[in-house]
Design an enzyme around this catalytic site. Structure first.
Site, PDB file in Angstrom:
ATOM      1  N   LYS A 173       0.808  -1.210   0.000  1.00  0.00           N
ATOM      2  CA  LYS A 173       0.000   0.000   0.000  1.00  0.00           C
ATOM      3  C   LYS A 173       0.850   1.273   0.000  1.00  0.00           C
ATOM      4  CE  LYS A 173      -4.210  -1.734   0.205  1.00  0.00           C
ATOM      5  NZ  LYS A 173      -3.922  -3.144  -0.082  1.00  0.00           N
ATOM      6  N   ASP A 248      -9.464  -1.658  -3.466  1.00  0.00           N
ATOM      7  CA  ASP A 248      -9.829  -1.814  -2.061  1.00  0.00           C
ATOM      8  C   ASP A 248      -9.579  -0.530  -1.273  1.00  0.00           C
ATOM      9  OD1 ASP A 248      -7.097  -2.397  -2.670  1.00  0.00           O
ATOM     10  OD2 ASP A 248      -6.796  -3.156  -0.647  1.00  0.00           O
ATOM     11  N   ASP A 249     -10.306  -0.399  -0.163  1.00  0.00           N
ATOM     12  CA  ASP A 249     -10.126   0.673   0.817  1.00  0.00           C
ATOM     13  C   ASP A 249     -10.263   2.062   0.204  1.00  0.00           C
ATOM     14  OD1 ASP A 249      -9.716  -1.410   2.543  1.00  0.00           O
ATOM     15  OD2 ASP A 249      -7.533  -1.222   2.579  1.00  0.00           O
ATOM     16  N   TYR A 288     -14.856  -6.362  -0.455  1.00  0.00           N
ATOM     17  CA  TYR A 288     -14.064  -7.584  -0.512  1.00  0.00           C
ATOM     18  C   TYR A 288     -14.331  -8.517   0.661  1.00  0.00           C
ATOM     19  CZ  TYR A 288     -10.890  -4.673   2.390  1.00  0.00           C
ATOM     20  OH  TYR A 288     -10.339  -3.850   3.349  1.00  0.00           O
ATOM     21  N   TRP A 342      -7.848 -13.775  -0.423  1.00  0.00           N
ATOM     22  CA  TRP A 342      -6.803 -12.911   0.162  1.00  0.00           C
ATOM     23  C   TRP A 342      -6.966 -13.070   1.662  1.00  0.00           C
ATOM     24  CZ3 TRP A 342      -4.991  -7.595  -1.861  1.00  0.00           C
ATOM     25  CH2 TRP A 342      -4.351  -6.861  -0.872  1.00  0.00           C
ATOM     26  N   TRP A 343      -6.110 -13.919   2.266  1.00  0.00           N
ATOM     27  CA  TRP A 343      -6.243 -14.224   3.696  1.00  0.00           C
ATOM     28  C   TRP A 343      -5.371 -13.269   4.480  1.00  0.00           C
ATOM     29  CZ3 TRP A 343      -3.494 -18.328   6.993  1.00  0.00           C
ATOM     30  CH2 TRP A 343      -4.181 -18.531   8.197  1.00  0.00           C
ATOM     31  N   ASP A 349      -0.612  -5.083  10.327  1.00  0.00           N
ATOM     32  CA  ASP A 349      -0.648  -3.625  10.162  1.00  0.00           C
ATOM     33  C   ASP A 349      -1.755  -2.965  10.961  1.00  0.00           C
ATOM     34  OD1 ASP A 349      -2.786  -4.479   8.597  1.00  0.00           O
ATOM     35  OD2 ASP A 349      -1.928  -3.799   6.700  1.00  0.00           O
ATOM     36  N   ASN A 377      -1.632 -12.531   3.156  1.00  0.00           N
ATOM     37  CA  ASN A 377      -1.070 -11.199   3.341  1.00  0.00           C
ATOM     38  C   ASN A 377      -0.282 -11.223   4.645  1.00  0.00           C
ATOM     39  OD1 ASN A 377      -0.561  -8.445   3.049  1.00  0.00           O
ATOM     40  ND2 ASN A 377      -2.513  -7.821   3.931  1.00  0.00           N
TER      41      ASN A 377
END
Length: 710
Positions: A173, A248-249, A288, A342-343, A349, A377
């Site tokens: 990111k 995403d986000d 998601y 996407w686990w 973070d 991730n």
């Protein structure tokens, strides 16, 4: 092959692996051991293998001689190999080893299995039939925080090849050319670094996916569409043949499902299909996870409009969640295809004061037929993340044989062979993320659980054992601080190792204390833990503190402390405080995503930790920061990701009973930072409260909220 023989082979494939075959990771699908007797591997190997990375991997690891009587033959023959992509058979006798693979990756994985068997200089007669349960397996570097270094990524890619993971998705990111500067090409030096990674991925049978994140400011017009294609072309020139697009986000127009589908379909038709050698696209959607589905229109739009060749990523029922059959069936029905998981484990973070070093578990062992892919991730701590990624490789390759604890122990032994027991002891106190906005928890300190309640109930033996366990933690931390055999791991763990030493001292003190002086020593150690947790000089760039043993050890010790002090007060008529934990600020919230947000207090600055996802803030919802004593305020500011939003909020300070409203101002129209009026300076308060007074639900990024105190 007759039915009875097939049944025998299937049975043998379920038996525990023996001798050299037990070195293989992931666990093979089927093993028939012809003999348990080991024999010496040859000094020289006569190798015949497909040219390229398979041949290179073997000749790099093994001494070769064309005249050697021991032959290693590797060939690709889909008719004789298992009927699975990346499948292979390996047959080892005393005279030769033969690998027959369905494709080039299968040949590489067969070679990795052979190298694992031979790693101790021994071989074992056996027949192995092997293939993966999940077609695409690996890692998405998709966390917030400091991106991995090039050196860390190179090490990761070798690790993936060794453990038969075939996907790495580059999407950190905080890489500006992935997100904020998505339209711009990488500078020349960074582009060369990416090319080196692509080459290393190819050497290890890994598809290097490069992800672009345009949704924050994309305009749904021809100019931005062409800019995205142009960026992908630049990455193609670096040798990248696999691509993902992340949305995403974000919120606003960039989150339009139909526009996203239109763009992805265009890229699919005019770039992916036109190139002929590019992997299917991957989309990380804005919605998601199931909790955000709302009225269902977003996923319905993707199902209706998005090309079925595009893989759609999914995190499960929430942002951080384990995966099972019902949750897969739910999403697959709504997107019209198999979701690409996407686990979000072992990513930390959202709890940057914790390490997540525990076993990889929680996902069902029967979901493979429902997946198009599965990537983990991980943490920004790349070397430490290998503890969990080892388990991901095992799990996605052979679910029915997966044993989380065995995989964890093997990972520890591989990553730090010089001190596996110390690392396992330390890791066992660094598994659970603690209370967090996602409600995701892990088991921790399994050995302590049977004695924790007994210690709280006053059992002297249990309390003594608790103290001894704390000592063992301290000893492990000391050994690991002195062990630099894995420098990358040492650097990543160091802040928590230092904290573990203080935790150990506190544990021993609490277990043995009987006097007021010893009570004060325990409190002093808590203060030192807090001070260390706020010491930026020993922490990583994005770290927000240092927590160890927060699930079982520290809560148990704090309760034992309180019980001992209470008993002393009763016996001696004293009024000594029962509270050991030092915590000058706490936070309460009616905004769901802020309920468990932590607070940092460093020097004279108080700050709320950022929230990574989009925050939904209901009308009249608020959060309140409460201090342990009256303090003088000196300025306050916040950044919620958008300019001109100060009129939506009311800021108040006070003592919890009486409140003073403080004006909110935006000094710079080009900045998202909201400041306060000068009247806040010099105000004495214990409480700071911020409320949504707009009368409407707000969506925003919670990037920063801080104030200074005297």
């Amino acid at each position: 092959m007759t039915k009875s023989v097939l049944s025998l082979v299937a049975f043998l494939g379920t038996l525990p692996l023996t001798a050299q075959v037990s070195n293989v990771s992931p666990t093979p699908q089927q093993v028939v051991n012809s003999s348990d007797i080991l024999f010496d591997a040859p000094q020289k190997w006569n190798i015949t293998a497909p040219k390229g990375f398979v041949h290179d991997a073997l000749t790099k690891a093994l001494a070769t001689d064309a005249k050697s009587k021991f032959k290693l033959i590797v060939k690709i023959d889909p008719k004789k190999a298992p009927k699975h992509t990346e499948g292979y058979t390996l047959n080892i006798t005393r005279k030769r080893a033969t690998i027959v693979a369905a494709d080039i990756n299968g040949a590489f994985y067969g070679a990795q299995t052979l190298l694992a068997i031979a790693k101790d200089g021994k071989l074992q007669e056996c027949q192995i039939t092997d293939y993966p349960d999940v077609p695409f397996r690996g890692v998405v570097e998709g966390f917030y925080g400091t991106p991995w270094s090039k050196e860390a990524r190179l090490s990761q890619l070798e690790f993936y090849g060794k453990h038969k993971m075939n996907v790495y998705i580059f999407g950190p990111k905080d890489d500006p050319y992935h997100r904020e500067k998505w339209r711009l090409p990488y500078p020349e030096e960074e582009a060369r670094g990416l090319k080196e990674l692509v080459d290393k991925a190819h050497e290890n049978g890994v598809q290097f996916y490069w992800a672009i994140h345009p949704g924050g400011d994309i305009k749904w017009n021809t100019e931005d569409r062409d800019a995205l294609i142009s960026k992908l072309e630049k990455m193609y020139e670096l040798g990248i043949r696999s691509f993902a697009v992340f949305f995403d986000d974000i919120w606003g127009e960039g989150a339009n499902a139909l526009k996203q589908a239109e763009l992805l379909n265009y890229v699919d038709q005019h770039f992916v299909q036109a190139k002929k050698d590019v992997s299917p696209l991957i989309l990380c959607p804005t919605i998601y996870n199931k909790a955000w589905n709302g009225d269902g229109s977003y996923l319905a739009g993707l199902k209706e409009k998005l090309n079925k060749s595009v893989h759609v990523m999914w995190t499960g029922n929430t942002v951080v969640h384990d995966i099972d059959v019902p949750s897969m069936q739910w999403v697959n029905e709504r997107i019209g295809s198999k979701a690409y998981i996407w686990w979000n484990f072992a990513v930390s973070d959202y709890v940057r004061d914790h390490l997540l070093l525990g076993p990889t578990y929680g996902n069902s062992l029967d979901i493979a037929p429902l997946l198009s892919g599965f990537v983990s991730n991980p943490m920004e701590h790349a070397e430490a993340s290998k503890l969990s990624l080892y388990g991901v490789g095992e799990y996605t390759w052979n679910m029915k044989a997966y044993d989380p604890m065995k995989a964890w122990e093997r990972a520890i032994a591989e990553i730090l062979p010089s001190n596996p027991k110390a690392l396992q002891t330390f890791a066992s106190y660094n598994e659970d993320p603690g209370p967090n906005t996602h409600g995701y928890r892990r088991e921790e300190s399994r050995e302590l659980k049977p004695i924790a309640q007994r210690a709280i109930n006053g059992d002297a033996t249990a309390i003594a054992t608790l103290g001894q366990k704390a000592v063992e933690l301290g000893q492990a931390a000391t050994l690991l601080l002195a062990d630099n055999s894995n420098p990358a791991l040492h650097k990543e763990l160091r802040p928590w190792l230092l904290q573990a030493q203080l935790v150990a001292q506190y544990g021993y003190t609490v277990a043995n204390m009987t006097t007021p002086m010893e009570f004060e020593v325990a409190r002093a150690l808590q203060k030192q833990m807090y001070d260390l947790s706020s010491d930026r000089s020993i922490q990583h760039a994005t770290q927000t503190g240092i927590k160890v043993g927060t699930s079982v050890l520290m809560p148990t010790l704090n309760q034992v402390f309180a019980n001992k002090v209470k008993a002393y007060n009763t016996a001696n008529g004293t009024d000594i405080s029962l509270i050991a934990e030092y915590n000058p600020f706490r936070m309460e919230a009616t905004v769901g995503q802020l309920v468990n947000q932590g607070i940092n207090f460093e020097g004279n600055k108080v700050s709320v930790r950022p929230v990574l996802e989009v925050v939904t803030w209901a009308p009249d919802a608020s959060f309140t920061i409460t201090g342990d004593k009256l303090r003088t305020l000196r300025g306050l500011s916040f950044d919620f990701g958008a300019p001109g939003i100060e009129s939506n909020f009311k800021l108040e300070v006070g003592d919890g009973n009486t409140w003073k409203t403080i004006s909110l101002l935006q000094y710079n129209s080009k900045s998202n930072t909201i400041n306060t009026g000068k009247e806040i300076n010099g105000v004495q308060a214990t409480h700071v409260r911020l409320t949504n007074v707009s009368g409407k639900q707000l969506q925003l990024h919670f990037r920063d909220f801080n104030f200074s105190v005297e």
